[in-house]
Design an enzyme around this catalytic site. Structure first.
Site, PDB file in Angstrom:
ATOM      1  N   ASP A 172      40.172  34.138  28.553  1.00  0.00           N
ATOM      2  CA  ASP A 172      41.001  35.333  28.385  1.00  0.00           C
ATOM      3  C   ASP A 172      42.456  35.138  28.769  1.00  0.00           C
ATOM      4  O   ASP A 172      43.293  35.971  28.434  1.00  0.00           O
ATOM      5  CB  ASP A 172      40.420  36.487  29.219  1.00  0.00           C
ATOM      6  CG  ASP A 172      39.106  36.967  28.655  1.00  0.00           C
ATOM      7  OD1 ASP A 172      39.000  37.041  27.423  1.00  0.00           O
ATOM      8  OD2 ASP A 172      38.190  37.250  29.437  1.00  0.00           O
ATOM      9  N   HIS A 198      35.701  31.915  37.008  1.00  0.00           N
ATOM     10  CA  HIS A 198      34.522  32.060  36.168  1.00  0.00           C
ATOM     11  C   HIS A 198      33.273  31.788  36.989  1.00  0.00           C
ATOM     12  O   HIS A 198      33.289  30.930  37.862  1.00  0.00           O
ATOM     13  CB  HIS A 198      34.571  31.095  34.967  1.00  0.00           C
ATOM     14  CG  HIS A 198      33.651  31.499  33.883  1.00  0.00           C
ATOM     15  ND1 HIS A 198      32.337  31.125  33.846  1.00  0.00           N
ATOM     16  CD2 HIS A 198      33.856  32.294  32.805  1.00  0.00           C
ATOM     17  CE1 HIS A 198      31.772  31.666  32.781  1.00  0.00           C
ATOM     18  NE2 HIS A 198      32.660  32.376  32.139  1.00  0.00           N
TER      19      HIS A 198
HETATM   20  N1  CMC Z   1      41.997  36.043  41.449  1.00  0.00           N
HETATM   21  C1  CMC Z   1      41.910  35.938  42.804  1.00  0.00           C
HETATM   22  N2  CMC Z   1      40.796  35.625  43.473  1.00  0.00           N
HETATM   23  C2  CMC Z   1      39.681  35.420  42.748  1.00  0.00           C
HETATM   24  C3  CMC Z   1      39.690  35.504  41.336  1.00  0.00           C
HETATM   25  C4  CMC Z   1      40.908  35.812  40.702  1.00  0.00           C
HETATM   26  N3  CMC Z   1      40.956  35.908  39.369  1.00  0.00           N
HETATM   27  N4  CMC Z   1      38.441  35.253  40.872  1.00  0.00           N
HETATM   28  C5  CMC Z   1      37.676  35.026  41.946  1.00  0.00           C
HETATM   29  N5  CMC Z   1      38.431  35.124  43.078  1.00  0.00           N
HETATM   30  C6  CMC Z   1      37.952  34.887  44.456  1.00  0.00           C
HETATM   31  C7  CMC Z   1      37.130  36.059  44.944  1.00  0.00           C
HETATM   32  O1  CMC Z   1      37.917  36.987  45.604  1.00  0.00           O
HETATM   33  C8  CMC Z   1      36.124  35.380  45.826  1.00  0.00           C
HETATM   34  O2  CMC Z   1      36.753  35.112  47.074  1.00  0.00           O
HETATM   35  P1  CMC Z   1      35.863  35.148  48.442  1.00  0.00           P
HETATM   36  O3  CMC Z   1      34.831  34.069  48.265  1.00  0.00           O
HETATM   37  O4  CMC Z   1      36.879  34.845  49.494  1.00  0.00           O
HETATM   38  O5  CMC Z   1      35.285  36.523  48.526  1.00  0.00           O
HETATM   39  C9  CMC Z   1      35.881  34.012  45.170  1.00  0.00           C
HETATM   40  O6  CMC Z   1      37.072  33.765  44.404  1.00  0.00           O
HETATM   41  C10 CMC Z   1      34.685  33.998  44.229  1.00  0.00           C
HETATM   42  O7  CMC Z   1      34.800  35.104  43.335  1.00  0.00           O
HETATM   43  P2  CMC Z   1      33.579  36.008  42.907  1.00  0.00           P
HETATM   44  O8  CMC Z   1      34.090  37.321  42.407  1.00  0.00           O
HETATM   45  O9  CMC Z   1      32.545  36.028  43.981  1.00  0.00           O
HETATM   46  O10 CMC Z   1      33.027  35.128  41.709  1.00  0.00           O
HETATM   47  P3  CMC Z   1      32.110  35.630  40.529  1.00  0.00           P
HETATM   48  O11 CMC Z   1      31.459  34.443  39.959  1.00  0.00           O
HETATM   49  O12 CMC Z   1      31.232  36.750  40.969  1.00  0.00           O
HETATM   50  O13 CMC Z   1      33.157  36.277  39.479  1.00  0.00           O
HETATM   51  C11 CMC Z   1      34.790  36.500  37.803  1.00  0.00           C
HETATM   52  C12 CMC Z   1      33.686  35.615  38.389  1.00  0.00           C
HETATM   53  C13 CMC Z   1      35.156  35.976  36.420  1.00  0.00           C
HETATM   54  C14 CMC Z   1      34.274  37.941  37.650  1.00  0.00           C
HETATM   55  C15 CMC Z   1      36.025  36.455  38.738  1.00  0.00           C
HETATM   56  O14 CMC Z   1      36.533  35.147  38.831  1.00  0.00           O
HETATM   57  C16 CMC Z   1      37.126  37.431  38.299  1.00  0.00           C
HETATM   58  O15 CMC Z   1      37.090  38.598  38.650  1.00  0.00           O
HETATM   59  N6  CMC Z   1      38.138  36.941  37.499  1.00  0.00           N
HETATM   60  C17 CMC Z   1      39.157  37.811  36.966  1.00  0.00           C
HETATM   61  C18 CMC Z   1      38.615  38.554  35.741  1.00  0.00           C
HETATM   62  C19 CMC Z   1      38.457  37.656  34.540  1.00  0.00           C
HETATM   63  O16 CMC Z   1      39.343  36.893  34.185  1.00  0.00           O
HETATM   64  N7  CMC Z   1      37.300  37.792  33.856  1.00  0.00           N
HETATM   65  C20 CMC Z   1      37.028  37.057  32.624  1.00  0.00           C
HETATM   66  C21 CMC Z   1      35.933  36.047  32.792  1.00  0.00           C
HETATM   67  S1  CMC Z   1      35.830  34.915  31.379  1.00  0.00           S
HETATM   68  C22 CMC Z   1      35.384  35.944  30.048  1.00  0.00           C
HETATM   69  C23 CMC Z   1      33.948  36.311  30.096  1.00  0.00           C
HETATM   70  O17 CMC Z   1      33.149  35.549  29.550  1.00  0.00           O
HETATM   71  O18 CMC Z   1      33.630  37.360  30.652  1.00  0.00           O
END
Ligand code: CMC
Length: 391
Positions: free
Chosen positions: A325, A268
């Site tokens: 989720d 998140h």
């Molecule tokens: N599985 C594997 N690696 C992950 C995941 C995951 N679910 N989430 C983040 N990472 C890694 C990502 O690859 C990155 O690694 P690096 O720093 O080496 O590049 C690091 O963790 C930070 O991730 P980010 O994408 O830069 O973080 P963000 O804040 O931009 O994204 C997120 C947050 C929720 C989009 C992301 O964690 C994700 O894609 N999760 C899976 C989808 C999901 O469950 N979404 C629902 C969110 S809660 C409901 C809502 O309110 O939307």
């Protein structure tokens, strides 16, 4: 580019001032208008929580009664809107249909009520009709006659009845499942400046009508990194179940930087600990599955995945924990909701938050049209090349 700050995804930008939802991502705290989500999940209803978010305080019993009466009065959808449903391809995703229907409400219900009213008819119309429109898209997709809303049923019971009642098997409303749906929607009702809420504020800032701003929010929510994650989680768990993938293989795949696979329902932008909504949702899995007397093999996979991920150094180092989720789909499956309707369920729940945030934005004299700048990376000047000289 002078003083322009590069902030991809606005992770460090306070784009508005807001008194609606308080979050502490380090401690895992979520409060609506100051009230902890745990208390609301235990004691409130979705309609009461919607009032709280939009008006800013809990309703008196007269106000709550009036709200419920108005929600009943507004629950029908214009009969001419049925033609849209009839002409969508049967496989159309209900999120695409919902975004279009909400946008179409501007044409069917053109009168927009006074913003100064605390809970105005436009807000009530939206909250009431969105659930009728969602259930209608399900009924059309399975080729069944539409079940109309019943004035004697509360908001959540009415939705379940519109989804599952039919001429052959009448639906018996179960109060425990109605309670579970109330909690599910309370947990989704607002989450400060997330992607879809930001979309509502940005689109609304151009002073477009509220229906179009909310429709933009629905489109933003559809994405698998946002609200679409609840559908993606179940599809991931089903795939693990079907392909016989081990938990270790799944964790290794999520860790692999070459592989675009992410563990859906984990991570998140704000929470760097367990999502407080996820904790409540996890407990609800057991309650709802016990009620419908079903074992769900996907729950076992989810529990083992969570355990393995929480022990894994990659997930620990990046502070990746289950979000709302991760367990939501298991609750929805137990309620009988089909997978492609999961994100629609999120949208119905988030609607009061979108309305509250839109209202706050409109009422704030400091707010301006959203218009971020950029860090320009192209050539600053190029000559025009006639077409016969281009290669
Ligand atoms: N599985 C594997 N690696 C992950 C995941 C995951 N679910 N989430 C983040 N990472 C890694 C990502 O690859 C990155 O690694 P690096 O720093 O080496 O590049 C690091 O963790 C930070 O991730 P980010 O994408 O830069 O973080 P963000 O804040 O931009 O994204 C997120 C947050 C929720 C989009 C992301 O964690 C994700 O894609 N999760 C899976 C989808 C999901 O469950 N979404 C629902 C969110 S809660 C409901 C809502 O309110 O939307």
């Amino acid at each position: 580019t002078g003083c322009i700050t590069f902030d991809p995804g606005y992770g460090n930008t306070g784009a508005c001032k807001s008194a609606i939802t308080y979050m502490d991502g380090e401690k895992g705290i979520l409060r609506y208008r100051g009230i902890p989500i745990e208390q609301l999940a235990e004691k409130s209803t979705f309609v009461e929580t919607a009032y709280l978010l939009i008006v800013g305080r809990l309703p008196t019993s007269e106000e709550l009664t009036r709200t419920s009466v108005m929600l009943n009065d507004f629950s029908l959808v214009h009969e001419n809107m049925k033609a849209f449903y009839q002409n969508y391809p049967p496989q159309a995703h209900p999120m695409g249909i919902l975004a279009a229907m909400v946008n179409a409400m501007r044409s069917f219900y053109p009168e927009l009520t006074d913003l100064d009213e605390e809970m105005n008819n436009t807000f009530l119309r939206l909250i009431s009709k969105i659930r009728t429109m969602a259930a209608m898209s399900y009924k059309f997709s399975i080729g069944q006659r539409v079940t109309y809303p019943q004035p004697g049923l509360c908001y959540c019971a009415n939705f379940l009845n519109m989804m599952f009642d039919n001429d052959v098997v009448p639906y018996h409303v179960d109060q425990d499942l109605v309670r579970a749906l109330n909690v599910f929607w309370i947990l989704h009702a607002d989450h400060e400046q997330n992607c879809s809420t930001t979309a509502v504020r940005v689109v609304g800032s151009g002073r477009v009508n509220i229906y179009s701003a909310i429709s933009a929010g629905i489109s933003a929510l559809w994405g698998p990194l946002h609200g679409g994650a609840n559908q993606a989680v179940i599809q991931m768990l089903e795939k693990i179940h079907k392909d016989g993938m081990t938990i270790d293989q799944c964790i290794a795949k999520a860790r692999d930087r070459e592989d675009p696979f992410r563990l859906m329902g984990f991570g998140h932008r704000v929470y760097k600990t367990y999502d407080p909504r996820g904790k409540i949702m996890k407990k609800m899995c057991d309650i709802v599955l016990a009620k419908v007397k079903r074992d769900d093999p996907l729950l076992d996979i989810a529990l083992r995945l969570e355990e393995a991920a929480l022990e894994d150094s990659y997930f620990k180092d990046k502070h990746l924990y289950p979000n709302v989720d991760f367990y939501a789909g298991i609750v929805l499956r137990a309620l009988g909701i089909p997978t492609n309707m999961f994100t629609v369920m999120f949208a119905i729940g988030r609607l009061p938050g979108w309305i509250a945030q839109w209202k706050e934005d409109m009422a704030d004299p400091e707010m301006k049209i959203s218009r971020p700048r950029q860090i320009y990376t192209g050539n600053t000047v190029n000559d025009y090349i006639p077409i016969d000289q281009r290669r």
